[in-house]
Design an enzyme around this catalytic site. Structure first.
Site, PDB file in Angstrom:
ATOM      1  N   GLY A  83       0.840  -1.195   0.000  1.00 29.85           N
ATOM      2  CA  GLY A  83       0.000   0.000   0.000  1.00 29.85           C
ATOM      3  C   GLY A  83       0.871   1.238   0.000  1.00 29.85           C
ATOM      4  N   PHE A  84       1.765   1.301   0.976  1.00 30.35           N
ATOM      5  CA  PHE A  84       2.796   2.348   1.062  1.00 30.35           C
ATOM      6  C   PHE A  84       2.197   3.739   1.192  1.00 30.35           C
ATOM      7  CE2 PHE A  84       4.481  -0.917  -2.061  1.00 30.35           C
ATOM      8  CZ  PHE A  84       5.038  -1.705  -1.092  1.00 30.35           C
ATOM      9  N   PRO A  96      10.791 -10.419  16.204  1.00 31.82           N
ATOM     10  CA  PRO A  96      12.068  -9.968  15.643  1.00 31.82           C
ATOM     11  C   PRO A  96      12.254 -10.350  14.178  1.00 31.82           C
ATOM     12  CG  PRO A  96      12.405 -11.612  17.380  1.00 31.82           C
ATOM     13  CD  PRO A  96      10.953 -11.257  17.396  1.00 31.82           C
ATOM     14  N   GLN A 153      10.916  -5.823   8.104  1.00 34.53           N
ATOM     15  CA  GLN A 153      10.491  -4.440   7.855  1.00 34.53           C
ATOM     16  C   GLN A 153      11.698  -3.527   7.666  1.00 34.53           C
ATOM     17  OE1 GLN A 153       6.981  -2.866   7.847  1.00 34.53           O
ATOM     18  NE2 GLN A 153       7.207  -4.849   6.905  1.00 34.53           N
ATOM     19  N   LYS A 175       7.000   1.331  19.155  1.00 34.12           N
ATOM     20  CA  LYS A 175       7.155   2.588  18.410  1.00 34.12           C
ATOM     21  C   LYS A 175       6.847   2.473  16.921  1.00 34.12           C
ATOM     22  CE  LYS A 175      10.515   5.171  21.160  1.00 34.12           C
ATOM     23  NZ  LYS A 175      11.926   5.631  21.153  1.00 34.12           N
ATOM     24  N   GLY A 176       6.972   1.308  16.342  1.00 37.64           N
ATOM     25  CA  GLY A 176       6.677   1.189  14.910  1.00 37.64           C
ATOM     26  C   GLY A 176       7.945   1.106  14.079  1.00 37.64           C
ATOM     27  N   VAL A 177       7.914   0.222  13.089  1.00 40.42           N
ATOM     28  CA  VAL A 177       9.132  -0.107  12.346  1.00 40.42           C
ATOM     29  C   VAL A 177       8.958  -0.028  10.827  1.00 40.42           C
ATOM     30  CG1 VAL A 177      10.000  -1.592  14.181  1.00 40.42           C
ATOM     31  CG2 VAL A 177       8.542  -2.583  12.402  1.00 40.42           C
ATOM     32  N   GLY A 178       7.781   0.349  10.364  1.00 40.68           N
ATOM     33  CA  GLY A 178       7.486   0.241   8.930  1.00 40.68           C
ATOM     34  C   GLY A 178       8.297   1.161   8.047  1.00 40.68           C
ATOM     35  N   GLU A 179       8.537   2.370   8.500  1.00 45.27           N
ATOM     36  CA  GLU A 179       9.081   3.371   7.596  1.00 45.27           C
ATOM     37  C   GLU A 179      10.489   3.833   7.936  1.00 45.27           C
ATOM     38  OE1 GLU A 179       5.422   6.007   6.344  1.00 45.27           O
ATOM     39  OE2 GLU A 179       5.016   5.008   8.229  1.00 45.27           O
TER      40      GLU A 179
HETATM   41 MO1  MOS Z   1       2.362   4.958   5.101  1.00 49.27          MO
HETATM   42  S1  MOS Z   1       2.933   6.481   3.842  1.00 49.27           S
HETATM   43  O1  MOS Z   1       1.952   5.846   6.445  1.00 49.27           O
HETATM   44  O2  MOS Z   1       1.134   4.035   4.481  1.00 49.27           O
END
Ligand code: MOS
Length: 754
Positions: A246-247, A641, A647, A710-714
């Protein structure tokens, strides 16, 4: 519920385990059903016709020719399509974008939908669309960052001030600085290009609407569609169990998807619409191009005295999204004088939107390059320079960080990479084949976000559990990681807990975006499970027949389907026994997640990291290879992990892409993206991906949310592109200030060496 505390939850049985994806088998056997894999009986195919001009109007379309084509059922054009009760130009929130659904004959960007052909087969619809032979009245296109007059946008990103600052006067500080760097960096337009294009399979039943449609935010999508089609949101069911990426581009509801739903309305039959790859370059968002000027000043010891970060970006002529590229400068380096500003031009492009690390990714390559240039100006090792300017409090706000293990990231990453042996001067390292070798570093940062969400949990008479939440899996592993939290919240083995997600009739799972989905859904699931356990504990501890009688809720622990006394674990009873004695088939819990406003007022919350890159450059041909990346990241609690590492790898590969590959090439005359396909829009393939290592630096955060996530996606994208650009400089002595860095930038070796 005063004594309802997460204390029942035994962390560590599922949370923290490197489980493989629970949906992995489905994925590799083709059993995972993506939106476009659905084929309801009687389904028709809809195909978009897209504009080949970027500004003007459609003067004519040969609708008759398309309709006469065998298999074509209908054609929708402006003035001939189902009425929409809601206004497609309505903007009712930061995630709501104006969409093009044939409301008139105006063309506002290339690849804008100008007609929809509906047919019995995909082939017939595609052929019908080709027969439309559009004629246009074209107007001169406004293209690129110099294509229009700049103005100061009302806000950037989501409601952020276009201008921000803190501390002393930047101009004065720069004038007084011992060392100064002023440099301008350019980043191109990029398109999300998820492997799965935007798609919808729409079925109407009276005023009820069922959609197979990838969505990063099902509840928001329902609300938008309800307004557009004039039906209650509860009449809409969205199924979005898997997204093929999705991004950010599937956070809002796109025009093409709405057109698919209109086609189903029009024909009274189920309709599938899948956006063709070339039409992904227009109506579904992109990352806006930027031109960023950084002005830095330091004292004699290489301590920053001023950061000024100015951004020029582009948006569409008809909607507002402004890439907030200066935000990394708000977070990363201590300076007594800090100022950031944004300007924008309106050009004939589709509206840009959130794209993985929106603002941070484009801002990071500029800031990290400028910081590198400044380290060199000061005669300092770039890592030493960053440590010397380490922010102990958040520069833009002065707030303490809820946690910040960036120093450990620098140390562990540098050690693993072997940074200590790096010569400071460029062009000093060669490999056995004579290739120039360069090493660079970049700092990664991304805010720790959390959205509102709800979840539901259940403990059943047979001692098993169930957790439900309308979460979305974009490939990041949500099916597995949320399930792990759910299992722990119920004190059950993961295989004893059923887990449902991916449809909009479940409790609202919030937004899968902003790297906040794990924090959001995890905390909601955790709260729901804890609620169910607390209710069960009350049943037991208030019942004289229970061995737990009188222990109080805080006096029991949930473990392997049993509640046991905290002070004597041999005394306890099973969930099944407690429910049986109470004569209950099940007990339910509910929970929610939301930002803790007090904590957010007090603390700055960000994940951090340090990325070290090695590149090799052919001194004769300028060919660049990124050969090694080591990233060390601290992002609070790690749920899984294996998935977290994955990610980080994904983010770092996006960084490689940003630095060396990705660019939408826009024709200056027509405003059309000239490489609107995956053959010419370059993203890294396996051969472009270096040896990757991701180090998970431990970080306990007591403030960010109950689970400390905290989140690791970006975050992996940030830092990486700058580290690679800096490594290219270190290899060649050439500072390339535009992304992507191409071999032609490096063929100017003799000139740059003058
Ligand atoms: Mo992301 S740009 O927050 O789907």
């Amino acid at each position: 519920m005063p004594d309802q505390a997460p204390i029942h939850t035994r962390h560590g049985s599922s949370i923290g385990q490197p489980l493989t994806r629970r949906d992995g088998h489905l994925k590799v056997t083709g059993g995972a059903r993506y939106a476009a894999d659905n084929h309801p009986d009687g389904m028709l195919y809809a195909v978009l016709a897209g504009s080949s001009i970027s500004r003007g109007r459609v003067a004519s379309l040969d609708v008759a020719a398309a309709k006469a084509h065998p298999g074509v059922v209908d054609v929708m054009v402006p003035g001939d399509h189902p009425e929409l009760p809601g206004d497609p130009e309505l903007k009712d929130g930061p995630f709501s974008f104006r969409i093009d659904v044939l409301q008139n004959d105006r063309v506002r960007y290339a690849n804008q939908p100008i007609a929809v052909v509906i047919a019995e087969t995909l082939e017939a619809a595609t052929e019908g669309a080709a027969l439309l032979a559009p004629r246009y009245e074209a107007e001169p296109a406004r293209v690129g960052l110099d294509g229009a007059e700049p103005f100061v946008p009302p806000s950037v990103g989501v409601g952020r001030e276009p201008d921000a600052g803190r501390g002393g006067d930047v101009a004065e500080a720069l004038a007084a600085a011992r060392h100064r760097v002023e440099a301008t960096y350019e980043t191109p337009a990029q398109y999300h290009n998820a492997m799965e294009p935007h798609a919808v399979v729409a079925q109407w039943d009276g005023d009820r609407l069922t959609l197979d449609m990838p969505s990063q935010a099902m509840t928001m999508a329902k609300a938008r569609l309800a307004t557009l089609f004039g039906i209650p949101p509860e009449n809409i069911l969205i199924r979005s169990p898997f997204l093929g990426g999705g991004f950010g581009s599937k956070a809002g509801t796109s025009g093409p998807q709405v057109l698919g739903i209109m086609a189903a309305r029009r024909t009274g039959r189920p309709v599938k619409l899948v956006v063709r790859r070339e039409h992904m370059f227009g109506p579904v968002g992109h990352r806006a191009p930027t031109r960023q000027t950084l002005r830095l000043g330091t004292d004699a010891e290489g301590r920053l005295t001023a950061i000024d970060h100015h951004v020029l970006t582009a948006s569409s002529t008809y909607d507002d999204f402004f890439e907030p590229s200066a935000s990394t400068s708000h977070t990363l380096y201590a300076t007594p004088a800090l100022h950031t500003s944004h300007e924008a031009v309106r050009i004939d492009t589709g509206t840009p939107t959130f794209m993985r690390a929106p603002g941070e990714a484009s801002g990071s390559i500029a800031l990290e390059s400028a910081v590198d240039e400044m380290a060199e100006a000061c005669g300092l090792d770039p890592l030493e320079f960053r440590l010397r300017n380490y922010a102990e409090v958040e520069p833009i706000s002065g707030k303490p960080f809820s946690s910040k293990a960036l120093r450990q990231c620098y140390t562990r990453g540098a050690e693993r990479f072997g940074w200590a042996t790096r010569p400071r001067e460029p062009r000093r390292m060669r490999d056995a084949d004579g290739l120039l070798v360069g090493w660079g570093v970049g700092t990664a940062t991304f805010p720790a976000l959390i959205f509102a969400a709800n979840a539901r949990a259940e403990i059943r008479a047979d001692g098993t559990g169930l957790v439900e939440i309308g979460a979305m899996d974009m490939g990041q592993g949500a099916w597995t990681a949320i399930h792990q939290v759910a299992a722990d919240s119920l004190g059950l083995d993961i295989d004893a807990v059923a887990f449902h997600m991916g449809t909009s009739d479940l409790p609202d799972g919030g937004i899968a975006g902003g790297s906040g989905h794990m924090a959001t859904t995890g905390n909601a699931a955790h709260a729901a499970g804890s609620d169910a356990v607390a209710k069960l504990a009350r049943l037991a501890t208030e019942d004289q027949r229970s061995p737990l009688f009188g222990a109080g809720n805080a006096g029991v622990v949930a473990r392997d389907g049993r509640l046991v006394r905290r002070d004597d674990e041999s005394r306890g009873e099973s969930y099944a026994d407690i429910l049986a004695r109470a004569g209950l088939a099940s007990i339910e819990g509910e929970g929610s997640a939301a930002a803790d406003q007090n904590a957010q007022k007090q603390y700055a919350m960000h994940a951090h990291g340090a990325v070290f890159a090695e590149v090799k450059v052919d001194p004769d041909l300028g060919q660049i290879r990124c050969t090694r990346l080591v990233g060390a990241f601290a992002a609070g609690r790690v749920i899984n992990p294996r998935l977290v590492r994955s990610q980080y790898y994904g983010g770092m590969i996006w960084g490689v892409s940003f630095a060396l590959h990705e660019e939408a090439v826009v024709d200056l005359r027509s405003g059309r993206p000239m490489n609107a396909n995956l053959g010419e829009y370059h993203v890294p393939v396996n051969a472009d991906v270096p040896s990757l290592e991701a180090i998970l630096v431990e970080e306990d955060d007591a403030h960010v949310n109950a689970l400390g996530i905290k989140g690791v996606g970006e975050i992996g994208i940030t830092g990486t592109a700058g580290a690679i650009a800096n490594a290219v400089w270190h290899a060649t002595g050439i500072r390339v200030r535009e992304a992507p860095i191409r071999l032609e930038n490096l063929l100017a070796v003799p000139k740059a060496a003058e």
